[in-house]
Each structure stands twice: as C-alpha cells, then as structure tokens.
Design a protein around this motif. Structure first.
Motif, mmCIF file in Angstrom:
data_model
loop_
_atom_site.group_PDB
_atom_site.id
_atom_site.type_symbol
_atom_site.label_atom_id
_atom_site.label_comp_id
_atom_site.label_asym_id
_atom_site.label_seq_id
_atom_site.Cartn_x
_atom_site.Cartn_y
_atom_site.Cartn_z
ATOM 1 N N ALA A 118 0.840 -1.201 0.000
ATOM 2 C CA ALA A 118 0.000 0.000 0.000
ATOM 3 C C ALA A 118 0.873 1.248 0.000
ATOM 4 O O ALA A 118 0.580 2.242 -0.674
ATOM 5 C CB ALA A 118 -0.924 -0.002 1.210
ATOM 6 N N VAL A 119 1.973 1.193 0.751
ATOM 7 C CA VAL A 119 2.897 2.321 0.808
ATOM 8 C C VAL A 119 3.725 2.393 -0.477
ATOM 9 O O VAL A 119 3.904 3.459 -1.068
ATOM 10 C CB VAL A 119 3.825 2.205 2.033
ATOM 11 C CG1 VAL A 119 4.875 3.315 2.021
ATOM 12 C CG2 VAL A 119 3.011 2.258 3.326
ATOM 13 N N ALA A 120 4.225 1.229 -0.909
ATOM 14 C CA ALA A 120 5.088 1.182 -2.089
ATOM 15 C C ALA A 120 4.367 1.622 -3.350
ATOM 16 O O ALA A 120 4.973 2.208 -4.253
ATOM 17 C CB ALA A 120 5.643 -0.227 -2.269
ATOM 18 N N ALA A 121 3.072 1.346 -3.427
ATOM 19 C CA ALA A 121 2.301 1.689 -4.627
ATOM 20 C C ALA A 121 2.293 3.193 -4.887
ATOM 21 O O ALA A 121 2.113 3.629 -6.024
ATOM 22 C CB ALA A 121 0.868 1.184 -4.497
ATOM 23 N N VAL A 142 13.641 -8.248 -6.883
ATOM 24 C CA VAL A 142 14.463 -7.215 -6.245
ATOM 25 C C VAL A 142 15.516 -6.716 -7.227
ATOM 26 O O VAL A 142 15.769 -5.504 -7.318
ATOM 27 C CB VAL A 142 15.130 -7.768 -4.971
ATOM 28 C CG1 VAL A 142 16.107 -6.743 -4.397
ATOM 29 C CG2 VAL A 142 14.070 -8.128 -3.925
ATOM 30 N N ALA A 143 16.120 -7.638 -7.975
ATOM 31 C CA ALA A 143 17.131 -7.246 -8.955
ATOM 32 C C ALA A 143 16.514 -6.409 -10.075
ATOM 33 O O ALA A 143 17.089 -5.414 -10.521
ATOM 34 C CB ALA A 143 17.799 -8.494 -9.532
ATOM 35 N N ALA A 190 16.284 -0.660 -15.625
ATOM 36 C CA ALA A 190 15.472 0.294 -16.384
ATOM 37 C C ALA A 190 14.191 -0.343 -16.917
ATOM 38 O O ALA A 190 13.275 0.361 -17.337
ATOM 39 C CB ALA A 190 16.288 0.851 -17.549
ATOM 40 N N ASP A 191 14.136 -1.682 -16.915
ATOM 41 C CA ASP A 191 12.974 -2.384 -17.476
ATOM 42 C C ASP A 191 12.015 -2.872 -16.402
ATOM 43 O O ASP A 191 11.263 -3.834 -16.615
ATOM 44 C CB ASP A 191 13.438 -3.571 -18.314
ATOM 45 C CG ASP A 191 14.251 -4.574 -17.508
ATOM 46 O OD1 ASP A 191 14.744 -4.185 -16.415
ATOM 47 O OD2 ASP A 191 14.405 -5.731 -17.952
ATOM 48 N N ALA A 192 12.010 -2.250 -15.230
ATOM 49 C CA ALA A 192 11.135 -2.683 -14.134
ATOM 50 C C ALA A 192 9.674 -2.630 -14.556
ATOM 51 O O ALA A 192 9.196 -1.622 -15.072
ATOM 52 C CB ALA A 192 11.353 -1.803 -12.902
ATOM 53 N N PRO A 243 9.339 0.183 -9.037
ATOM 54 C CA PRO A 243 10.509 -0.386 -8.353
ATOM 55 C C PRO A 243 10.259 -0.686 -6.879
ATOM 56 O O PRO A 243 10.669 -1.739 -6.369
ATOM 57 C CB PRO A 243 11.579 0.705 -8.528
ATOM 58 C CG PRO A 243 11.195 1.385 -9.800
ATOM 59 C CD PRO A 243 9.691 1.427 -9.753
ATOM 60 N N ALA A 244 9.568 0.225 -6.196
ATOM 61 C CA ALA A 244 9.283 0.012 -4.769
ATOM 62 C C ALA A 244 8.370 -1.199 -4.582
ATOM 63 O O ALA A 244 8.556 -2.002 -3.661
ATOM 64 C CB ALA A 244 8.639 1.258 -4.169
ATOM 65 N N VAL A 245 7.393 -1.342 -5.469
ATOM 66 C CA VAL A 245 6.480 -2.481 -5.397
ATOM 67 C C VAL A 245 7.247 -3.787 -5.597
ATOM 68 O O VAL A 245 7.037 -4.774 -4.877
ATOM 69 C CB VAL A 245 5.365 -2.355 -6.455
ATOM 70 C CG1 VAL A 245 4.588 -3.669 -6.587
ATOM 71 C CG2 VAL A 245 4.415 -1.222 -6.092
ATOM 72 N N LEU A 246 8.141 -3.806 -6.567
ATOM 73 C CA LEU A 246 8.912 -5.019 -6.847
ATOM 74 C C LEU A 246 9.795 -5.397 -5.657
ATOM 75 O O LEU A 246 9.970 -6.589 -5.362
ATOM 76 C CB LEU A 246 9.773 -4.818 -8.092
ATOM 77 C CG LEU A 246 9.031 -4.800 -9.426
ATOM 78 C CD1 LEU A 246 9.988 -4.462 -10.570
ATOM 79 C CD2 LEU A 246 8.343 -6.135 -9.696
#
Length: 202
Positions: free
Chosen positions: A106-109, A162-163, A168-170, A114-117
């Motif tokens: 919820a926070v990462a969204a 995580v990687a 750049a392709d997240a 990247p944060a979600v991943l």
C-alpha cells in the motif's frame, strides 16, 4: 509463492481426515481460481500509469488485494486445522508475512513500480524460505515435492524481482506469471488431495 502450509499427504493419510482434506481441496481450488483471475487482471492494468507516471488506483488495489486474500485463506485454514490438531505455526507465520506485505505494498504503490517489486520480492523470498523449511521438515511424510519446489521457485523469483527493481525495465508483468504459477501449485495439491482421498475411501 503463497505458502502451502498444510501437507496433503498427512491430512489425507487416514479415513478420519476425509473432511479436513475436502476442506483443504476446496480452499486450494479457490486459491488457484483467484490467482488465475488476479494474474489476468494485473496483466491488463500493469502497463497503465497515471499522467504523473504513478500506478493507477486499480493496480494499487489489485496489488494489496493479493496478500490480503492470502491472509484470509490462512485464517480459513487455521479454523479447520486447530480442531483437527494439525500444525498451525506455518499458518501464523504466513498470515503475519502477508499482512506486513499488504501494508508495505500500500505504501510502495505510491512510490512506483521499483518500490512495489522490492516489497513483493522480499515477500516472495521470506515466504519461499518458510515453504522450504516446512517441506524439508515434513519430507518423511511424503508428497512434499510441491511445497519444496514452490518454496524454491518463490525464493529465486523474489530475488529476481528485487534485482529487476534496480533496472530500467522494471515492470509488474512478472508478478502475474509468479501468481499464476503459485496457483498451479495449489491446483496440483488439490488434485492430489482428491486422488488420495479417493484411495482412502476405497
């Protein structure tokens, strides 16, 4: 992958376990159906961003819904496991991890893909390690290959998420495949329970 916290072989090893096995089978079928539907929905929304380049509300809701559904399944499993005296420690761990993940997502969204991943990757790694530990501990019961395989794949997939977050392709597309594969493992377990239960009745 979501933790397969109960052993199909152990649950259906005696005729008295027919009812718990049937309950688990229904739960596993439900989990497969949810995972398949969720993956399809995420694939249709994963590439959709707001004009500000952030995730849409629908995508954010989908992301948070997945671990919350996992919590609900763990609670349902707990209700049937406790009266039968089946192990529940793994279920508590799974519910706690999924709850923390829902909050984290919820926070990462609000921060972006990247944060979600990273949050999802951390969940996949920890849940995978729990599955591996439970599967190895129960290897003497037999029929643990699905749990061990699912745990190993989840751990590796989490590391890849995580990687990917640092590249750049997240994208969120890989999460759909991860969820669907996890659902397939639940489907396999449900089918195994059906065969084992049929053999017990015969």
């Amino acid at each position: 992958m979501d933790t397969l916290t109960e052993s199909a072989a152990a649950t259906a090893s005696t005729p008295a376990a027919a009812s718990p096995a049937a309950a688990l089978r229904k739960l596993y079928f439900l989990r497969f159906a949810f995972a398949a539907a969720w993956a399809a929905l995420l694939l249709t929304t994963a590439g959709t961003l707001t004009t500000a380049g952030t995730l849409t509300t629908l995508t954010a809701v989908l992301l948070v819904a997945y671990p919350l559904f996992d919590v609900g399944c763990a609670v349902a499993d707990l209700r049937s496991a406790r009266p039968e005296g089946r192990p529940v420690r793994g279920l508590y761990v799974n519910a706690a991890l999924s709850t923390l993940t829902a909050v984290g997502l919820a926070v990462a969204a609000t921060s972006g893909i990247p944060a979600v991943l990273r949050v999802w990757g951390a969940w996949a790694i920890t849940a995978g390690l729990v599955q591996l530990a439970v599967g190895v501990a129960r290897r003497g019961l037999g029929g643990q290959w699905a749990m061990v395989a699912s745990g190993g794949i989840s751990t590796l997939a989490g590391a890849s998420f995580v990687a990917q977050a640092g590249g750049a392709d997240a994208s969120l597309g890989a999460l759909a495949g991860y969820a669907f594969l996890g659902g397939v493992f639940f489907l396999v377990s449900a089918l195994r329970l059906g065969r084992t239960g049929g053999a017990a009745k015969g």
